[in-house]
Design an enzyme around this catalytic site. Sequence first.
Site, PDB file in Angstrom:
ATOM      1  N   ASP A  20       0.826  -1.217   0.000  1.00 45.11           N
ATOM      2  CA  ASP A  20       0.000   0.000   0.000  1.00 45.11           C
ATOM      3  C   ASP A  20       0.860   1.267   0.000  1.00 45.11           C
ATOM      4  O   ASP A  20       2.020   1.244   0.427  1.00 45.11           O
ATOM      5  CB  ASP A  20      -0.913  -0.018   1.240  1.00 45.11           C
ATOM      6  CG  ASP A  20      -2.049   0.970   1.112  1.00 45.11           C
ATOM      7  OD1 ASP A  20      -2.441   1.289  -0.029  1.00 45.11           O
ATOM      8  OD2 ASP A  20      -2.548   1.431   2.156  1.00 45.11           O
ATOM      9  N   ASN A  22       1.090   3.452  -2.838  1.00 42.97           N
ATOM     10  CA  ASN A  22       1.555   3.872  -4.178  1.00 42.97           C
ATOM     11  C   ASN A  22       1.032   5.250  -4.564  1.00 42.97           C
ATOM     12  O   ASN A  22       1.775   6.105  -5.057  1.00 42.97           O
ATOM     13  CB  ASN A  22       1.074   2.892  -5.257  1.00 42.97           C
ATOM     14  CG  ASN A  22       1.722   1.532  -5.131  1.00 42.97           C
ATOM     15  OD1 ASN A  22       2.653   1.365  -4.358  1.00 42.97           O
ATOM     16  ND2 ASN A  22       1.221   0.561  -5.882  1.00 42.97           N
ATOM     17  N   ARG A  33      -1.369   9.392  -9.532  1.00 36.38           N
ATOM     18  CA  ARG A  33      -1.355   8.183  -8.689  1.00 36.38           C
ATOM     19  C   ARG A  33      -0.756   6.983  -9.441  1.00 36.38           C
ATOM     20  O   ARG A  33      -0.031   6.179  -8.865  1.00 36.38           O
ATOM     21  CB  ARG A  33      -2.793   7.817  -8.275  1.00 36.38           C
ATOM     22  CG  ARG A  33      -3.442   8.749  -7.279  1.00 36.38           C
ATOM     23  CD  ARG A  33      -4.880   8.284  -7.010  1.00 36.38           C
ATOM     24  NE  ARG A  33      -4.899   6.867  -6.688  1.00 36.38           N
ATOM     25  CZ  ARG A  33      -4.621   6.391  -5.475  1.00 36.38           C
ATOM     26  NH1 ARG A  33      -4.328   7.203  -4.487  1.00 36.38           N
ATOM     27  NH2 ARG A  33      -4.640   5.086  -5.262  1.00 36.38           N
ATOM     28  N   HIS A  37       1.955   3.343  -8.953  1.00 34.10           N
ATOM     29  CA  HIS A  37       1.765   1.914  -9.266  1.00 34.10           C
ATOM     30  C   HIS A  37       2.907   1.408 -10.155  1.00 34.10           C
ATOM     31  O   HIS A  37       3.398   0.295  -9.976  1.00 34.10           O
ATOM     32  CB  HIS A  37       0.423   1.681  -9.972  1.00 34.10           C
ATOM     33  CG  HIS A  37      -0.760   2.027  -9.124  1.00 34.10           C
ATOM     34  ND1 HIS A  37      -0.860   1.675  -7.794  1.00 34.10           N
ATOM     35  CD2 HIS A  37      -1.909   2.701  -9.411  1.00 34.10           C
ATOM     36  CE1 HIS A  37      -2.009   2.113  -7.301  1.00 34.10           C
ATOM     37  NE2 HIS A  37      -2.665   2.741  -8.264  1.00 34.10           N
ATOM     38  N   TRP A  69     -12.216  -2.310  -7.207  1.00 41.79           N
ATOM     39  CA  TRP A  69     -13.033  -2.105  -8.410  1.00 41.79           C
ATOM     40  C   TRP A  69     -13.697  -0.744  -8.408  1.00 41.79           C
ATOM     41  O   TRP A  69     -14.135  -0.247  -9.449  1.00 41.79           O
ATOM     42  CB  TRP A  69     -14.107  -3.203  -8.527  1.00 41.79           C
ATOM     43  CG  TRP A  69     -13.584  -4.462  -9.122  1.00 41.79           C
ATOM     44  CD1 TRP A  69     -13.457  -5.674  -8.492  1.00 41.79           C
ATOM     45  CD2 TRP A  69     -13.106  -4.654 -10.457  1.00 41.79           C
ATOM     46  NE1 TRP A  69     -12.918  -6.588  -9.350  1.00 41.79           N
ATOM     47  CE2 TRP A  69     -12.696  -5.994 -10.568  1.00 41.79           C
ATOM     48  CE3 TRP A  69     -12.974  -3.824 -11.571  1.00 41.79           C
ATOM     49  CZ2 TRP A  69     -12.165  -6.529 -11.736  1.00 41.79           C
ATOM     50  CZ3 TRP A  69     -12.448  -4.346 -12.746  1.00 41.79           C
ATOM     51  CH2 TRP A  69     -12.061  -5.690 -12.806  1.00 41.79           C
ATOM     52  N   LEU A 131       9.516 -21.526  -3.507  1.00 44.98           N
ATOM     53  CA  LEU A 131       8.609 -20.522  -2.938  1.00 44.98           C
ATOM     54  C   LEU A 131       7.218 -20.596  -3.579  1.00 44.98           C
ATOM     55  O   LEU A 131       7.100 -20.659  -4.805  1.00 44.98           O
ATOM     56  CB  LEU A 131       9.208 -19.128  -3.182  1.00 44.98           C
ATOM     57  CG  LEU A 131       8.360 -17.933  -2.752  1.00 44.98           C
ATOM     58  CD1 LEU A 131       8.310 -17.809  -1.235  1.00 44.98           C
ATOM     59  CD2 LEU A 131       8.899 -16.641  -3.362  1.00 44.98           C
ATOM     60  N   SER A 191      -8.041  -4.471   5.502  1.00 48.06           N
ATOM     61  CA  SER A 191      -8.663  -4.246   4.194  1.00 48.06           C
ATOM     62  C   SER A 191      -9.080  -5.545   3.491  1.00 48.06           C
ATOM     63  O   SER A 191      -8.782  -5.751   2.309  1.00 48.06           O
ATOM     64  CB  SER A 191      -7.737  -3.417   3.284  1.00 48.06           C
ATOM     65  OG  SER A 191      -7.411  -2.198   3.891  1.00 48.06           O
TER      66      SER A 191
HETATM   67  C1  IPE Z   1      -1.784   0.207  -3.206  1.00 47.19           C
HETATM   68  O1  IPE Z   1      -1.557   1.564  -3.294  1.00 47.19           O
HETATM   69  C2  IPE Z   1      -2.086  -0.426  -4.533  1.00 47.19           C
HETATM   70  C3  IPE Z   1      -3.483  -0.837  -4.684  1.00 47.19           C
HETATM   71  C4  IPE Z   1      -4.406  -0.735  -3.788  1.00 47.19           C
HETATM   72  C5  IPE Z   1      -3.867  -1.386  -5.967  1.00 47.19           C
HETATM   73  P1  IPE Z   1      -2.738   2.609  -3.281  1.00 47.19           P
HETATM   74  O2  IPE Z   1      -3.162   2.900  -4.679  1.00 47.19           O
HETATM   75  O3  IPE Z   1      -3.838   2.169  -2.377  1.00 47.19           O
HETATM   76  O4  IPE Z   1      -1.998   3.868  -2.674  1.00 47.19           O
HETATM   77  P2  IPE Z   1      -2.546   4.853  -1.573  1.00 47.19           P
HETATM   78  O5  IPE Z   1      -2.911   4.011  -0.388  1.00 47.19           O
HETATM   79  O6  IPE Z   1      -3.735   5.543  -2.148  1.00 47.19           O
HETATM   80  O7  IPE Z   1      -1.408   5.756  -1.288  1.00 47.19           O
HETATM   81  C1  IPE Z   2      -5.494  -2.650   0.093  1.00 50.83           C
HETATM   82  O1  IPE Z   2      -5.162  -1.334  -0.114  1.00 50.83           O
HETATM   83  C2  IPE Z   2      -5.517  -3.407  -1.189  1.00 50.83           C
HETATM   84  C3  IPE Z   2      -4.232  -3.571  -1.846  1.00 50.83           C
HETATM   85  C4  IPE Z   2      -3.066  -3.191  -1.392  1.00 50.83           C
HETATM   86  C5  IPE Z   2      -4.278  -4.267  -3.087  1.00 50.83           C
HETATM   87  P1  IPE Z   2      -6.278  -0.188  -0.265  1.00 50.83           P
HETATM   88  O2  IPE Z   2      -5.558   1.073  -0.438  1.00 50.83           O
HETATM   89  O3  IPE Z   2      -7.275  -0.563  -1.271  1.00 50.83           O
HETATM   90  O4  IPE Z   2      -6.957  -0.260   1.172  1.00 50.83           O
HETATM   91  P2  IPE Z   2      -7.821   0.842   1.925  1.00 50.83           P
HETATM   92  O5  IPE Z   2      -8.833   1.351   0.966  1.00 50.83           O
HETATM   93  O6  IPE Z   2      -6.881   1.929   2.345  1.00 50.83           O
HETATM   94  O7  IPE Z   2      -8.399   0.129   3.105  1.00 50.83           O
HETATM   95 MG    MG Z   3      -4.140   2.405  -0.393  1.00 47.41          MG
END
Ligand code: IPE
Ligand code: IPE
Ligand code: MG
Length: 257
Positions: A20, A22, A33, A37, A69, A131, A191
């Site tokens: 998380d 990114n 954003r 990724h 989604w 692994l 999450s």
């Molecule tokens: C995690 O990074 C990647 C996914 C959930 C696909 P985020 O896109 O959630 O990044 P933040 O949490 O908004 O910084």
């Molecule tokens: C959790 O991250 C899902 C992934 C890392 C793929 P999110 O960014 O979606 O989680 P929330 O929304 O902060 O709980």
């Molecule tokens: Mg996130």
Amino acid sequence: MNCSTTEASHSLKHVAIIMDGNGRWAKMRSHQRVWGHVRGSGVVANIVEKADDLGIDALTMYAFSTENWCRPQSEVKVLFALLHKFLIKESLRLLKNNIRFKVMGDISNLPIQTKNLIAQLEVETEKHSGLKLTFAFGYGGRNEIVQATNNFIKNNPGKELTEDALQEYLLIPDLGDVDLLIRTGGDQRVSNFLLWQIAYAEFYFTQTKWPDFTVNEFEEIINKVSTRERRFGDVSTSINLENNIEKAKLNKGLMRG
Ligand code: IPE
Ligand code: IPE
Ligand code: MG
């Protein structure tokens, strides 16, 4: 490195990672954003390699949740494309390193080319003994439990569901319980990840955002958590949950009034 030849200096068999941060990483740098990724996807292979070197048995990485989604289509498309790119770029390394690769979750909406690549790699690596690398994509923990329950009922009409039986109906039963759950990005929540499997997991939350996560920090976390005392309900260090479940049942029976 071939994991089957690696001696692990820790007892963490199954490590799960919520990758998380990114989006925030990119925003902090005044980027879109999706740039987060892109950079984050470059970190994945390094961590996989390190997990293999450290003799971890299973590494499960949260790449896309059922809730993700709800993100803008343009962002979802980038995540799909990055998964595709990873599969193309890393498949040879996964094959060479004896890694068993699987994806868990609902991937029915992925482009057909990506689904084909996944299916091909899963078949090519299914007998690998190194692994166990799993990407959770289109994954939700509650959904996995409901699906497991429904499938059990379908196959065993009239029978009562047990914990052991439910375990067997999970998406990938042989991953077993999670020993360590790491979440990057600074938030301290689950999450909807591996809800059944984290019953006795150690949790580690780091402020580091996923694109900045390094193999050194990963190894440090493994070392730190390895020194934690895991009691599984007992009063002192215990070897594993299964032993304690048996012991608890026995003791409970002995104390029946
Ligand atoms: C995690 O990074 C990647 C996914 C959930 C696909 P985020 O896109 O959630 O990044 P933040 O949490 O908004 O910084
Ligand atoms: C959790 O991250 C899902 C992934 C890392 C793929 P999110 O960014 O979606 O989680 P929330 O929304 O902060 O709980
Ligand atoms: Mg996130």
